[in-house]
Write an enzyme that holds these catalytic residues in place. Structure first.
Site, PDB file in Angstrom:
ATOM      1  N   SER A  16       0.844  -1.187   0.000  1.00 60.29           N
ATOM      2  CA  SER A  16       0.000   0.000   0.000  1.00 60.29           C
ATOM      3  C   SER A  16       0.884   1.244   0.000  1.00 60.29           C
ATOM      4  O   SER A  16       2.090   1.164   0.161  1.00 60.29           O
ATOM      5  CB  SER A  16      -0.933  -0.006   1.210  1.00 60.29           C
ATOM      6  OG  SER A  16      -0.199  -0.206   2.387  1.00 60.29           O
ATOM      7  N   CYS A  17       0.254   2.372  -0.192  1.00 60.91           N
ATOM      8  CA  CYS A  17       0.920   3.667  -0.243  1.00 60.91           C
ATOM      9  C   CYS A  17       1.861   3.818   0.947  1.00 60.91           C
ATOM     10  O   CYS A  17       1.454   3.537   2.043  1.00 60.91           O
ATOM     11  CB  CYS A  17      -0.151   4.763  -0.221  1.00 60.91           C
ATOM     12  SG  CYS A  17       0.492   6.419  -0.319  1.00 60.91           S
ATOM     13  N   PRO A  18       3.089   4.235   0.808  1.00 57.98           N
ATOM     14  CA  PRO A  18       3.747   4.781  -0.381  1.00 57.98           C
ATOM     15  C   PRO A  18       4.664   3.776  -1.085  1.00 57.98           C
ATOM     16  O   PRO A  18       5.401   4.172  -1.974  1.00 57.98           O
ATOM     17  CB  PRO A  18       4.626   5.859   0.239  1.00 57.98           C
ATOM     18  CG  PRO A  18       5.104   5.240   1.514  1.00 57.98           C
ATOM     19  CD  PRO A  18       3.962   4.379   1.991  1.00 57.98           C
ATOM     20  N   ASP A  43      -3.123  -1.495  -4.775  1.00 62.12           N
ATOM     21  CA  ASP A  43      -3.542  -0.379  -3.936  1.00 62.12           C
ATOM     22  C   ASP A  43      -4.395   0.588  -4.745  1.00 62.12           C
ATOM     23  O   ASP A  43      -3.981   1.034  -5.811  1.00 62.12           O
ATOM     24  CB  ASP A  43      -2.297   0.343  -3.396  1.00 62.12           C
ATOM     25  CG  ASP A  43      -2.674   1.464  -2.449  1.00 62.12           C
ATOM     26  OD1 ASP A  43      -3.693   1.314  -1.753  1.00 62.12           O
ATOM     27  OD2 ASP A  43      -1.969   2.474  -2.417  1.00 62.12           O
TER      28      ASP A  43
END
Lengths: 78, 390
Positions: A16-18, A43
């Site tokens: 997931s981010c980042p 994501d």
């Protein structure tokens, strides 16, 4: 089948981010201009983040393809 | 008729297929945050998470006394429930809800990040929302201390992430990556979302009918915050991290704008309600700084801050669901066992910025200048990449 032939494939599924953007930035550094990177991701944020990123970095986002449970993004190094 | 359906689909697409621009989030968040303030309880996230943690420990018998805040209807709890529900409903309407597994290392980062955020938010008196965003809007000097702490923490956290990419080979997840579900599930989601929102509004109406008007207002405002924040993917972590990571400052601009709007509205409310002046001014200087650093590291590890972890949990991301849980538990434990009043007192005093500047005017000017300076430095970096580390 794939419309673009990647020179390298980056597996960001489950990240997931980042992490996807961070890994993309790093992977692009190792490519030569004109080479294509495929980023496989799950994501939902990537679809936003990647165009914003490539716009700034001078790379070209060629497009995306639906994979089996993930999305592949294709980026050409600028 | 078919034209109506077409137009409806078009409108729906604008609202729930594409993401909303960040500046929309900046403005709407400031307005909804102001509604919470006007209702007597400024927006925060960590307070509600602590209530959850308190109740979990009470239910397993670790705490002997029942928590002072009710699990559902207390003001802090209902703000965080509302945020979670709003984001969940919004993810359904956008067909974006799915239980999303993550590789073990990511789950571990969620767990550790949650603990860091839980501890840091106790020290700073709130998470990125209560300790920074709302705190600055309310005129608490500690909000600026936490801002500095968050910047430092974000840098340390980013350094770690870069180290991790170099040194820890990421195991490709076993094929059980996010199942978006079949076509049918995706078609059903908006209807489930609609039913869920009707239920939430009905619930709020029921509350106000039974004279729980304050919780009802707070819940609706928080649900609204959840929707906006999910649709914009409004992320406080990005505002602190991205300038150093990709150079991008769009999130920084959005947060700075939102803080400036908020401070104008908050100060107006406080001007008219002198007895509310000290609302949200209970944080401490050093606590904000040290807590901010710890929190900043945690939010980089987890990939979500207080609000960001909750809304991403509402989308079904396992990593952030774990982060929210460990955030709630560690916050509760740290508050109850470590952060004794004597200890906390040594960390500073609450300061109301207008008291120090001799009035509201200069307090607004100083806040705006700090935000615009942050904006300007990161915009300069956007052009020059001088601060970008990756």
């Amino acid at each position: 089948m794939a419309q673009w032939t990647p020179d390298e494939v980056l597996d960001c599924r489950g990240l997931s981010c980042p992490m996807p953007i961070l890994k993309t930035k790093k992977a692009l550094k190792n490519l030569k201009p004109g080479q294509i990177l495929e980023i496989q991701g799950t994501d939902p944020g990537t679809r936003n983040d990647l165009p914003a990123f490539t716009q700034r970095s001078g790379d070209e986002l060629l497009g995306e393809e639906q994979g089996d449970g993930y999305i592949s993004f294709f980026v050409k190094k600028g | 008729m078919s034209v109506m359906v077409e137009k409806f689909k078009e409108g729906y697409g604008v609202l729930f297929d594409r993401n909303w621009p960040l500046w929309v989030g900046a403005i709407v968040l400031a307005l909804l945050g102001a509604i919470c303030m006007a209702a007597g309880r400024p927006w925060g996230v960590a307070g509600g998470l602590r209530v959850w943690g308190d109740w979990i420990f009470y239910s397993i018998g670790l705490y002997k006394q029942a928590p002072g805040n009710a699990l559902w209807l207390s003001n802090p709890a209902i703000l965080t429930w509302g945020l979670l529900f709003g984001a969940f409903g919004s993810a359904l309407l956008s067909r974006q809800f799915a239980f999303r597994p993550a590789p073990p290392l990511e789950l571990l980062k969620g767990l550790v990040g949650g603990v860091f955020m839980g501890v840091g938010s106790v020290m700073a008196g709130g998470c990125n929302v209560g300790g920074f965003y709302t705190a600055i809007a309310a005129g608490s000097v500690s909000g600026f201390a936490m801002m500095v702490g968050l910047l430092v923490g974000a840098l340390i956290g980013l350094k770690y992430l870069m180290w991790e990419i170099e040194h820890l080979p990421s195991k490709p997840p076993k094929q059980r990556t996010a199942k978006e579900g079949g076509r049918d599930w995706k078609k059903v989601q908006p209807w489930l979302g609609l039913i869920f929102f009707v239920f939430l509004v009905g619930w709020a109406y029921g509350l106000s009918y039974r004279a729980y008007t304050q919780p009802a207002v707070l819940m609706l405002a928080a649900v609204g915050i959840g929707v906006v924040i999910q649709r914009c993917r409004f992320c406080f972590v990005r505002s602190f991290r991205d300038p150093f990571m990709t150079g991008e400052a769009v999130a920084t601009r959005a947060v700075a704008l939102s803080v400036i709007l908020s401070v104008l509205i908050f100060f107006t409310i406080k001007w008219f309600r002198a007895d509310w002046q000290m609302i949200y001014i209970y944080h401490h200087w050093i606590g904000g700084l040290v807590g901010g650093i710890i929190f900043g590291i945690g939010m980089l590890l987890a990939g979500g801050c207080g609000s960001g972890s909750v809304w991403r949990a509402g989308e079904g991301q396992w990593k952030l669901i774990i982060a929210v849980l460990t955030f709630a538990l560690s916050n509760s434990l740290f508050k109850n066992y470590v952060w004794t009043s004597k200890f906390a007192a040594a960390w500073g005093k609450p300061y109301f910025l207008p008291d120090l500047t001799g009035g509201y005017f200069w307090a607004i000017v100083i806040t705006a200048v700090v935000m615009l300076l942050w904006w300007a430095v990161m915009a300069w970096n956007e052009e020059t990449d001088r601060l970008t580390m990756v």
